[in-house]
Design a protein around this motif. Structure first.
Motif, mmCIF file in Angstrom:
data_model
loop_
_atom_site.group_PDB
_atom_site.id
_atom_site.type_symbol
_atom_site.label_atom_id
_atom_site.label_comp_id
_atom_site.label_asym_id
_atom_site.label_seq_id
_atom_site.Cartn_x
_atom_site.Cartn_y
_atom_site.Cartn_z
ATOM 1 N N VAL A 114 0.827 -1.207 0.035
ATOM 2 C CA VAL A 114 -0.028 -0.062 0.107
ATOM 3 C C VAL A 114 0.985 1.218 0.073
ATOM 4 C CG1 VAL A 114 -1.751 -1.158 1.029
ATOM 5 C CG2 VAL A 114 -0.277 -0.066 2.345
ATOM 6 N N ALA A 116 1.054 5.796 0.093
ATOM 7 C CA ALA A 116 0.449 7.177 0.126
ATOM 8 C C ALA A 116 1.163 8.206 -0.298
ATOM 9 C CB ALA A 116 0.050 7.300 1.549
ATOM 10 N N GLU A 145 -5.046 9.962 0.939
ATOM 11 C CA GLU A 145 -5.666 8.645 0.746
ATOM 12 C C GLU A 145 -4.419 7.634 0.374
ATOM 13 O OE1 GLU A 145 -7.839 9.093 -2.928
ATOM 14 O OE2 GLU A 145 -9.667 9.800 -1.807
ATOM 15 N N HIS A 147 -3.708 3.963 -0.938
ATOM 16 C CA HIS A 147 -4.321 2.732 -1.952
ATOM 17 C C HIS A 147 -3.393 1.758 -2.230
ATOM 18 C CE1 HIS A 147 -5.696 6.845 -3.553
ATOM 19 N NE2 HIS A 147 -6.600 6.124 -4.091
ATOM 20 N N SER A 148 -4.095 0.665 -2.436
ATOM 21 C CA SER A 148 -3.363 -0.342 -2.746
ATOM 22 C C SER A 148 -2.530 -0.488 -4.015
ATOM 23 C CB SER A 148 -4.161 -1.707 -2.783
ATOM 24 O OG SER A 148 -5.071 -1.563 -4.370
ATOM 25 N N GLY A 151 -4.635 0.093 -6.963
ATOM 26 C CA GLY A 151 -5.222 1.434 -7.041
ATOM 27 C C GLY A 151 -6.617 1.283 -6.250
ATOM 28 N N THR A 152 -6.879 0.335 -5.334
ATOM 29 C CA THR A 152 -7.912 0.334 -4.561
ATOM 30 C C THR A 152 -7.712 1.099 -3.458
ATOM 31 O OG1 THR A 152 -8.552 -2.014 -5.110
ATOM 32 C CG2 THR A 152 -9.394 -1.069 -3.272
ATOM 33 N N LEU A 153 -8.851 2.102 -3.090
ATOM 34 C CA LEU A 153 -8.783 3.046 -1.807
ATOM 35 C C LEU A 153 -8.818 2.214 -0.632
ATOM 36 C CD1 LEU A 153 -8.283 6.046 -0.763
ATOM 37 C CD2 LEU A 153 -10.844 6.257 -1.001
ATOM 38 N N VAL A 154 -7.935 2.183 0.029
ATOM 39 C CA VAL A 154 -7.872 1.347 1.299
ATOM 40 C C VAL A 154 -8.157 1.907 2.614
ATOM 41 C CG1 VAL A 154 -6.133 -0.208 2.935
ATOM 42 C CG2 VAL A 154 -5.976 -0.276 0.507
ATOM 43 N N ARG A 156 -8.428 6.475 4.447
ATOM 44 C CA ARG A 156 -8.349 7.815 4.035
ATOM 45 C C ARG A 156 -7.870 8.463 5.551
ATOM 46 N NH1 ARG A 156 -13.075 8.695 2.074
ATOM 47 N NH2 ARG A 156 -12.438 8.715 -0.001
#
Length: 166
Positions: A114, A116, A145, A147-148, A151-154, A156
């Motif tokens: 992940v 940031a 944010e 992200h993985s 591109g997935t939002l993990v 915030r």
């Protein structure tokens, strides 16, 4: 010492002024800083003008939770000190800077790697300066944010940054 009337003097640590540290040196020091090092957080990029810092965390069996994903505290640690550092780098010496609040919203499990990127633009630094001039201090909120690799939002994370003249 037992029986002594005067307490031992407290050892005072004088931090190295950020103005004396280059972004490359800062990156190296942070990558050796035990709380980040042992959590598996790595600073991968610090821009020369202190406007952006990128960090990564590779989730492995020895640094994952019971669900085989990143610990929430590790995800928050990825964002914790960096807005204050960027503000110090851009504003220069003569300021007291610290985070006053922080929140994080977990959106999905963090697995694999992940990352940031925290950004503090020159325009945001100008807003901080203007707040200090007008009010004596500035409180701004900054959102990051996480992200993985896909591109997935993990998660915030948001932090309030307090700055005043020294």
């Amino acid at each position: 010492m037992p029986g002594s009337d005067s307490p031992l003097p407290r050892r005072q640590r004088t931090p190295i002024p950020l103005s004396l540290a280059s972004p490359a040196r800062f990156r190296l020091v942070m990558n050796l800083y035990p709380p980040l090092l042992f959590a598996g957080v790595r600073v991968t990029r610090v821009t020369p003008d202190w406007t952006a810092i990128t960090v990564t965390h590779r989730v492995r069996p020895w640094n994952s939770n019971l669900n085989h994903s990143a610990f929430g505290g590790t995800l928050f640690a990825m964002t914790d000190p960096f807005y204050a550092v960027m503000a110090a780098g851009q504003l220069g010496p003569g300021h007291h800077i610290w985070n006053t609040t922080g929140t994080i919203e977990f959106l999905c499990p963090g697995r694999g790697t992940v990352s940031a990127t925290m950004e503090l633009t020159p325009a945001e630094s100008d807003i901080i300066r203007a707040g200090i001039e007008a009010e004596g201090c500035s409180v701004t909120t900054h959102v990051t944010e996480i992200h993985s690799a896909e591109g997935t939002l993990v998660a915030r994370a948001a932090q309030s940054l307090y700055v005043r003249a020294a």
